[in-house]
Design an enzyme around this catalytic site. Sequence first.
Site, short mmCIF file in Angstrom:
data_model
loop_
_atom_site.label_atom_id
_atom_site.label_comp_id
_atom_site.label_asym_id
_atom_site.label_seq_id
_atom_site.Cartn_x
_atom_site.Cartn_y
_atom_site.Cartn_z
CD1 TRP A 114 -2.10 -2.20 1.91
CD2 TRP A 114 -2.89 -1.38 -0.02
NE1 TRP A 114 -3.05 -3.07 1.44
CE2 TRP A 114 -3.55 -2.59 0.26
CE3 TRP A 114 -3.21 -0.70 -1.19
CZ2 TRP A 114 -4.53 -3.13 -0.58
CZ3 TRP A 114 -4.19 -1.23 -2.04
CH2 TRP A 114 -4.84 -2.42 -1.72
CG ASP A 182 -3.02 4.17 4.35
OD1 ASP A 182 -4.01 4.00 5.10
OD2 ASP A 182 -2.85 3.50 3.31
CE LYS A 206 -8.27 -2.13 5.59
NZ LYS A 206 -8.40 -3.42 4.92
N1 PMP Z 1 -4.27 1.39 2.64
C1 PMP Z 1 -4.25 0.29 3.40
C2 PMP Z 1 -3.35 0.23 4.59
C3 PMP Z 1 -5.11 -0.78 3.10
O1 PMP Z 1 -5.09 -1.87 3.87
C4 PMP Z 1 -5.95 -0.68 1.96
C5 PMP Z 1 -6.92 -1.77 1.57
N2 PMP Z 1 -7.26 -2.66 2.46
C6 PMP Z 1 -5.90 0.48 1.19
C7 PMP Z 1 -5.06 1.50 1.56
C8 PMP Z 1 -6.73 0.61 -0.06
O2 PMP Z 1 -8.03 0.85 0.24
P1 PMP Z 1 -9.15 0.91 -0.91
O3 PMP Z 1 -9.37 -0.50 -1.37
O4 PMP Z 1 -10.32 1.48 -0.20
O5 PMP Z 1 -8.63 1.77 -1.99
#
Ligand code: PMP
Length: 371
Positions: A114, A182, A206
């Site tokens: 990520w 994030d 989450k």
């Molecule tokens: N950042 C983190 C730490 C994640 O775990 C995730 C997805 N689980 C995301 C970003 C991406 O999120 P999205 O699928 O809503 O774009």
Amino acid sequence: MKNSTIIMSGNKGSRKINFGSGPAALPEEVLHQASEAVVDYNHTGLSILEIPHRGKLFLDILEESKALVRELCELDDQFEVLWLHGGGRLQFCMVPANFLGENDVAGYIDSGHWSQEAMNYAAYYGRSEALCSSRDVRYTALPTFPKKIPDDLAYVHITTNNTIYGTQWHRLPDVKVPLVADMSSDIFSIGRDYKNLSLFYAVAQKNVGAAGTTLVVLRKEMLKRVKRDLPPMLDYRAQVAKASVLNTPPVFAIYTCLLMLRWTKKKTLAVLEQESIDKSCLLYDALDQSNIFHPVVAQPEYRSRMNVCFRANNSEIEKGFSDFCSQQNITGLEGHRTVGGFRVSLYNAISREDVQQLVSAMDTFEKNIVL
Ligand code: PMP
């Protein structure tokens, strides 16, 4: 609630233990409240799905949810709270779109998929550089944060918990430039000094509530640093000016977040953190003692309390254990499709008893396995 049935009543006992990484388990209390509101929101004779997004009913939901975020994170009025669409990935895009000029450099801490994806999005707008990376060990550890970082960076971006690889920053670095975090997979589960951040965001699916909205908190001062003209939907200034109702927001998702925030406040962050430590220790201890299961992250200081990744000695055992868990009503254990193995997500709604059941299942399976 009048003349309606709560979906889960009469279905008790068959609810699964869901260790999925997200959309993830929510407390039953929250699910009941959300399902009641779908039929009749607060005895208004309207479903939460039917209320207008500019009317008082929804504006009250927005206001309370934002106030709760401020209270939980101990933020003063120097911070703005937004509920936005587009998930984590839209924040990967909005952060550099707003704060990274064409000739600027942003520093990214590369601790997994990520953070890397966030860094790739930044490259559309300016230069993004990895300040450190644990790619060479396939992200099974955290990288070492550099002692000195340039003070002319537009910002530093960190992913506080690496959902896929199961590592977590238990303490955040001190930096002189704006720190952007994030916090999608560990917000409200670990003591953080939220005030030290210039911007943080978390997808809702989450620890925050239901998929469809993303919590974004930013310092007002950041609004003066916006580097380019942007379409309003991508511009934090426009989103702040319209207080999260620039367009039709995901009303139900935000309402579910409000229910979850009320639940979080009732539990308290201190209790949630302690529970998170207890739950993860219980599972890591079992893994460290097992002869057939092995935690992927070896060093305890890097281990995530939210996502515990492990493998078994071979794929046959992994398949056998998956089948065994399904029979026990335990679900959501698959590792991310890019890494395989198992991943147990221990978000706030997961109880110690849930983890104990998993540990007992591991124990029973290991004792009875015929190799
Ligand atoms: N950042 C983190 C730490 C994640 O775990 C995730 C997805 N689980 C995301 C970003 C991406 O999120 P999205 O699928 O809503 O774009």
